[in-house]
Design a protein around this motif. Structure first.
Motif, PDB file in Angstrom:
ATOM      1  N   ASP A   1       0.837  -1.195   0.000  1.00  0.00           N
ATOM      2  CA  ASP A   1       0.000   0.000   0.000  1.00  0.00           C
ATOM      3  C   ASP A   1       0.877   1.252   0.000  1.00  0.00           C
ATOM      4  N   GLY A   2       0.245   2.371  -0.260  1.00  0.00           N
ATOM      5  CA  GLY A   2       0.958   3.638  -0.223  1.00  0.00           C
ATOM      6  C   GLY A   2       1.507   4.031  -1.578  1.00  0.00           C
ATOM      7  N   PRO A   3       2.047   5.239  -1.658  1.00  0.00           N
ATOM      8  CA  PRO A   3       2.524   5.770  -2.933  1.00  0.00           C
ATOM      9  C   PRO A   3       3.896   5.241  -3.322  1.00  0.00           C
ATOM     10  N   VAL A   4       4.259   5.489  -4.557  1.00  0.00           N
ATOM     11  CA  VAL A   4       5.569   5.157  -5.114  1.00  0.00           C
ATOM     12  C   VAL A   4       6.176   6.448  -5.644  1.00  0.00           C
ATOM     13  N   PRO A   5       7.459   6.710  -5.397  1.00  0.00           N
ATOM     14  CA  PRO A   5       8.045   7.940  -5.936  1.00  0.00           C
ATOM     15  C   PRO A   5       8.093   7.928  -7.452  1.00  0.00           C
ATOM     16  N   LEU A   6       8.253   9.088  -8.028  1.00  0.00           N
ATOM     17  CA  LEU A   6       8.499   9.184  -9.459  1.00  0.00           C
ATOM     18  C   LEU A   6       9.958   8.813  -9.711  1.00  0.00           C
ATOM     19  N   PHE A   7      10.194   8.009 -10.745  1.00  0.00           N
ATOM     20  CA  PHE A   7      11.551   7.602 -11.108  1.00  0.00           C
ATOM     21  C   PHE A   7      11.991   8.427 -12.315  1.00  0.00           C
ATOM     22  N   LEU A   8      13.006   9.271 -12.109  1.00  0.00           N
ATOM     23  CA  LEU A   8      13.485  10.165 -13.152  1.00  0.00           C
ATOM     24  C   LEU A   8      14.795   9.642 -13.737  1.00  0.00           C
ATOM     25  N   PHE A   9      14.852   9.550 -15.060  1.00  0.00           N
ATOM     26  CA  PHE A   9      16.076   9.210 -15.783  1.00  0.00           C
ATOM     27  C   PHE A   9      16.549  10.490 -16.455  1.00  0.00           C
ATOM     28  N   ASN A  10      17.597  11.085 -15.891  1.00  0.00           N
ATOM     29  CA  ASN A  10      17.973  12.453 -16.226  1.00  0.00           C
ATOM     30  C   ASN A  10      19.412  12.507 -16.732  1.00  0.00           C
ATOM     31  N   ALA A  11      19.696  13.479 -17.574  1.00  0.00           N
ATOM     32  CA  ALA A  11      21.057  13.767 -18.011  1.00  0.00           C
ATOM     33  C   ALA A  11      21.233  15.275 -18.035  1.00  0.00           C
ATOM     34  N   PRO A  12      22.459  15.762 -17.821  1.00  0.00           N
ATOM     35  CA  PRO A  12      22.662  17.214 -17.850  1.00  0.00           C
ATOM     36  C   PRO A  12      22.406  17.780 -19.244  1.00  0.00           C
ATOM     37  N   PRO A  13      22.107  19.068 -19.338  1.00  0.00           N
ATOM     38  CA  PRO A  13      21.976  19.697 -20.650  1.00  0.00           C
ATOM     39  C   PRO A  13      23.233  19.449 -21.485  1.00  0.00           C
ATOM     40  N   GLY A  14      23.041  19.171 -22.755  1.00  0.00           N
ATOM     41  CA  GLY A  14      24.165  18.889 -23.636  1.00  0.00           C
ATOM     42  C   GLY A  14      24.556  17.428 -23.686  1.00  0.00           C
ATOM     43  N   HIS A  15      23.943  16.599 -22.854  1.00  0.00           N
ATOM     44  CA  HIS A  15      24.254  15.172 -22.837  1.00  0.00           C
ATOM     45  C   HIS A  15      23.118  14.377 -23.483  1.00  0.00           C
ATOM     46  N   GLN A  16      22.712  14.801 -24.668  1.00  0.00           N
ATOM     47  CA  GLN A  16      21.712  14.053 -25.403  1.00  0.00           C
ATOM     48  C   GLN A  16      22.304  12.702 -25.822  1.00  0.00           C
ATOM     49  N   GLY A  17      21.433  11.726 -25.989  1.00  0.00           N
ATOM     50  CA  GLY A  17      21.893  10.407 -26.399  1.00  0.00           C
ATOM     51  C   GLY A  17      22.505   9.603 -25.279  1.00  0.00           C
ATOM     52  N   ALA A  18      22.213   9.958 -24.029  1.00  0.00           N
ATOM     53  CA  ALA A  18      22.784   9.231 -22.896  1.00  0.00           C
ATOM     54  C   ALA A  18      22.055   7.915 -22.620  1.00  0.00           C
ATOM     55  N   GLY A  19      20.892   7.718 -23.209  1.00  0.00           N
ATOM     56  CA  GLY A  19      20.150   6.475 -23.007  1.00  0.00           C
ATOM     57  C   GLY A  19      19.081   6.551 -21.935  1.00  0.00           C
ATOM     58  N   LYS A  20      18.592   7.756 -21.670  1.00  0.00           N
ATOM     59  CA  LYS A  20      17.592   7.936 -20.608  1.00  0.00           C
ATOM     60  C   LYS A  20      16.312   7.159 -20.900  1.00  0.00           C
ATOM     61  N   SER A  21      15.767   7.377 -22.088  1.00  0.00           N
ATOM     62  CA  SER A  21      14.527   6.694 -22.460  1.00  0.00           C
ATOM     63  C   SER A  21      14.739   5.189 -22.532  1.00  0.00           C
ATOM     64  N   LEU A  22      15.886   4.785 -23.045  1.00  0.00           N
ATOM     65  CA  LEU A  22      16.180   3.362 -23.192  1.00  0.00           C
ATOM     66  C   LEU A  22      16.249   2.666 -21.846  1.00  0.00           C
ATOM     67  N   MET A  23      16.872   3.319 -20.862  1.00  0.00           N
ATOM     68  CA  MET A  23      16.955   2.716 -19.533  1.00  0.00           C
ATOM     69  C   MET A  23      15.564   2.568 -18.923  1.00  0.00           C
ATOM     70  N   ALA A  24      14.712   3.563 -19.132  1.00  0.00           N
ATOM     71  CA  ALA A  24      13.334   3.463 -18.644  1.00  0.00           C
ATOM     72  C   ALA A  24      12.592   2.332 -19.350  1.00  0.00           C
ATOM     73  N   GLN A  25      12.811   2.211 -20.659  1.00  0.00           N
ATOM     74  CA  GLN A  25      12.114   1.172 -21.426  1.00  0.00           C
ATOM     75  C   GLN A  25      12.495  -0.238 -20.963  1.00  0.00           C
ATOM     76  N   LEU A  26      13.705  -0.417 -20.443  1.00  0.00           N
ATOM     77  CA  LEU A  26      14.091  -1.742 -19.937  1.00  0.00           C
ATOM     78  C   LEU A  26      13.153  -2.195 -18.822  1.00  0.00           C
ATOM     79  N   VAL A  27      12.734  -1.248 -17.989  1.00  0.00           N
ATOM     80  CA  VAL A  27      11.779  -1.575 -16.924  1.00  0.00           C
ATOM     81  C   VAL A  27      10.493  -2.105 -17.539  1.00  0.00           C
TER      82      VAL A  27
END
Length: 261
Positions: free
Chosen positions: A66-92
């Protein structure tokens, strides 16, 4: 308890996994992160890896607590496009559901965001993925959903029904340099990724071409989903057998790292 609708070969999860079994299973899961450059700023690399594990475990056993679950953020600094943020989330999503997650855009219009989240609840999605966020994240709708204790309210698009609607959803988000309101940050745990670049030897003298352990990691996980799903369930079962240490499964993922040292 957990019910697994599975048509393949048995997963053979031990009845009483040991801590060593859990460590071995964790190594199987973490092997998927070999191609990602995870930030070690402040010595946080293992913590960031634990966040990914926590996202996966939360998605698999969301209905067992029971209870809430935090939001899971896959983040990269500005200028670090292509770091695989979306891909890492998609593995879940691929391990938990067998399919990549449908991506949902973020909007700063709180009413529109509320309608989108209510649609997710109405559709019964176990995971929602808000991809490629380029704005400051704030507003009552996402903050209320993240701290929900089982339901959310709001009007379904095209309907006058105000709810409430059941909400047992794990929320993933990706973006570059994402910022939150103060309340939003308190409801969020994150993975910080860096771009390793995609150089060839002709681009940068002395720089060899980047190589990958998995050329198509989504296809790999689909093909070997049984092994990764089994590993995650071994970790979950080991926690249960150990008396469910840590109140929340996210805390267990961090605790497992602590025991590994």
């Amino acid at each position: 308890g957990l019910f697994l609708a599975w048509s393949g070969a048995p997963l053979d999860v031990p009845e009483a996994p040991t801590r060593e079994d859990a460590r071995a299973a964790l190594d199987v899961l973490l092997g998927l992160l070999a191609d990602f450059t995870i930030s070690d700023s402040g010595g946080m690399r293992n913590n960031f890896r634990a966040v990914w594990v926590a996202a996966l475990l939360s998605a698999l056993c969301r209905y067992s607590f029971d209870g809430p679950v935090p939001l899971f953020l896959f983040n990269a600094p500005p200028g670090h496009q292509g770091a695989g943020k979306s891909l890492m989330a998609q593995l879940v999503g691929v391990i938990a559901t067998g399919e990549p997650l449908p991506a949902m855009p973020y909007t700063t219009d709180d009413d529109e965001m509320r309608k989108a989240l209510v649609s997710v609840a109405f559709a019964g999605w176990p995971i929602t993925f808000i991809d490629n966020v380029r704005a400051h994240v704030e507003g009552g709708a996402p903050e209320a959903a993240i701290t929900s204790h089982g339901t959310i309210g709001g009007r379904l698009l095209g309907s006058s029904n105000p709810g409430p609607f059941p909400w047992r959803v794990v929320t993933l988000m990706s973006g570059n340099g994402v910022t939150f309101s103060r309340d939003g940050w308190r409801r969020t745990i994150r993975v910080e990724l860096l771009s390793r670049g995609k150089f060839t030897s002709s681009d940068v003298p002395g720089q060899s071409e980047r190589t990958f352990k998995y050329r198509d990691i989504i296809a790999h996980v689909r093909e070997h989903r049984r092994a990764y799903l089994r590993a995650a369930l071994v970790v979950i079962r080991a926690r249960h057998v150990a008396g469910r240490p840590h109140e929340h499964v996210c805390g267990y993922a961090f605790g497992l790292y602590h025991h590994i040292g």
